[in-house]
Design a protein around this motif. Structure first.
Motif, PDB file in Angstrom:
ATOM      1  N   LEU A 182       9.047  -1.377  10.278  1.00 31.24           N
ATOM      2  CA  LEU A 182      10.063  -0.955   9.313  1.00 31.24           C
ATOM      3  C   LEU A 182       9.401  -0.928   7.940  1.00 31.24           C
ATOM      4  N   HIS A 183       9.460   0.217   7.249  1.00 29.32           N
ATOM      5  CA  HIS A 183       8.765   0.320   5.964  1.00 29.32           C
ATOM      6  C   HIS A 183       9.510   1.281   5.034  1.00 29.32           C
ATOM      7  N   HIS A 184       8.998   1.415   3.791  1.00 32.48           N
ATOM      8  CA  HIS A 184       9.644   2.232   2.754  1.00 32.48           C
ATOM      9  C   HIS A 184      11.123   1.860   2.645  1.00 32.48           C
ATOM     10  N   ILE A 185      11.391   0.595   2.391  1.00 35.23           N
ATOM     11  CA  ILE A 185      12.754   0.053   2.417  1.00 35.23           C
ATOM     12  C   ILE A 185      13.382   0.060   1.018  1.00 35.23           C
ATOM     13  N   PRO A 203       1.431   6.435   4.939  1.00 39.36           N
ATOM     14  CA  PRO A 203       1.104   5.007   4.767  1.00 39.36           C
ATOM     15  C   PRO A 203       2.244   4.119   5.237  1.00 39.36           C
ATOM     16  N   LYS A 204       1.934   3.215   6.166  1.00 41.23           N
ATOM     17  CA  LYS A 204       2.948   2.327   6.718  1.00 41.23           C
ATOM     18  C   LYS A 204       2.730   0.863   6.310  1.00 41.23           C
ATOM     19  N   ASN A 205       1.766   0.661   5.420  1.00 40.96           N
ATOM     20  CA  ASN A 205       1.479  -0.701   4.982  1.00 40.96           C
ATOM     21  C   ASN A 205       2.278  -1.086   3.735  1.00 40.96           C
ATOM     22  N   PHE A 206       3.221  -0.217   3.361  1.00 41.41           N
ATOM     23  CA  PHE A 206       4.086  -0.504   2.209  1.00 41.41           C
ATOM     24  C   PHE A 206       5.477  -0.883   2.706  1.00 41.41           C
ATOM     25  N   ILE A 207       5.907  -2.080   2.358  1.00 44.55           N
ATOM     26  CA  ILE A 207       7.279  -2.452   2.694  1.00 44.55           C
ATOM     27  C   ILE A 207       8.233  -1.715   1.754  1.00 44.55           C
ATOM     28  N   VAL A 208       7.873  -1.673   0.476  1.00 45.62           N
ATOM     29  CA  VAL A 208       8.692  -0.989  -0.511  1.00 45.62           C
ATOM     30  C   VAL A 208       7.818   0.033  -1.238  1.00 45.62           C
ATOM     31  N   GLN A 209       8.277   1.286  -1.278  1.00 46.42           N
ATOM     32  CA  GLN A 209       7.556   2.340  -1.987  1.00 46.42           C
ATOM     33  C   GLN A 209       8.513   3.485  -2.228  1.00 46.42           C
ATOM     34  N   ASP A 210       8.330   4.222  -3.342  1.00 46.64           N
ATOM     35  CA  ASP A 210       9.175   5.384  -3.627  1.00 46.64           C
ATOM     36  C   ASP A 210       9.000   6.446  -2.536  1.00 46.64           C
TER      37      ASP A 210
END
Length: 303
Positions: free
Chosen positions: A235-238, A296-303
């Protein structure tokens, strides 16, 4: 994008008529205290009247915002006016702080140049303020526990009732002991208290309007819980935010561990919704399904 609505939104019915009653009471108090303050020469009484006038404006704003927030969504307003009450809470709390700063300025000037004050008028109008504001506080108390807009209006009225108590005490001291400088001291105490209570609501409303993650939400804990569900890879880009006080939203990308049919993805989404609602109180979930998508899936939070 898979869009899931969770209808488990617990809505508290706000009694708008109580706002109308409170507005009427505060109009009466404001007019009486302005006239009384001018005749008596009491800055504390005039400051209380100014606060009452800000109450009238804030209550009117709260009433309009409450009515707007109940309008249905449309093509041009897809969220309707659900955030109107947050704007009202922000404006009400902001004006509370501004009024308080003005009172501090006036009180400091009057402290160095105390004036004789007609204490009898001050006492009777302070009693009127206590009774009328006390009635308004009781009318809004229940709704204030469930609605930030109503809480901002409630705080305006509560602080005004306390201010009237202080003005009454000052009136008695002036009448029996001729301590006229107490008028300025009470005004300062009232103003500081207004800043304290106003700043709290202001802070909360700003955070909601800015779509900040609610303080009670731990995004990393959300990720850990969702990753326990079979079929979930990452679960990413939250994004988590309050649309209003009743609706807590989450949107994110959900990378699946296998290339699965949509029916299977629906099952995963259902489990994710259950976890998010039961453990975090999130009642509106939007998930974008992915499988080996090159981003990129290593970002929990990103625009």
């Amino acid at each position: 994008m898979e869009h899931q609505h969770d209808h488990r939104i617990h809505k508290h019915r706000v009694e708008a008529k109580n706002l109308v009653y409170s507005i009427a009471l505060n109009v009466i108090i404001t007019v009486a205290q302005v006239v009384g303050g001018l005749f008596s020469g009491s800055l504390a009484l005039i400051s209380d009247a100014l606060h009452n006038f800000s109450d009238v404006l804030s209550l009117l704003f709260s009433y309009v915002a409450h009515k707007l927030s109940r309008q249905k969504a449309s093509i041009n307003q897809t969220f309707g006016f659900k955030r109107a009450e947050l704007i009202a809470a922000f404006v009400n709390s902001f004006t509370l702080v501004i009024v308080a700063l003005y009172l501090i300025y006036e009180a400091i000037g009057r402290f160095f140049h105390p004036q004789e004050i007609a204490s009898g008028i001050v006492i009777w109008l302070a009693l009127l303020g206590i009774v009328a504001n006390g009635a308004s506080v009781l009318l809004l108390k229940k709704d204030a526990n469930h609605n930030l807009n109503m809480k901002s209006a409630y705080l305006h009225l509560l602080t005004d009732m306390l201010a009237s108590v202080a003005v009454l005490a000052g009136g008695l001291l002036m009448k029996y002991y001729h301590i006229y400088w107490i008028d300025s001291v009470l005004t300062l105490f009232i103003a500081v208290y207004l800043i304290v209570v106003g700043a709290d609501v202001l802070k909360k409303s700003v955070k909601m309007l800015m779509l900040f993650t609610p303080e009670h939400i731990d995004v990393k804990e959300i990720v850990r819980e969702v990753h326990k569900i079979p079929g979930v890879s990452k679960l990413h880009h939250i994004h988590v935010w309050h649309l209003n006080e009743e609706e807590l939203h989450l949107e994110a990308h959900l990378d699946c561990s296998h290339d699965i049919p949509m029916s299977e993805f629906n099952r995963i989404v259902q489990e994710v919704e259950e976890v998010l609602y039961e453990k975090f109180g999130i009642n509106h979930v939007t998930l974008q399904p992915e499988f080996h998508k090159k981003d990129p899936k290593n970002f929990i939070v990103q625009d």
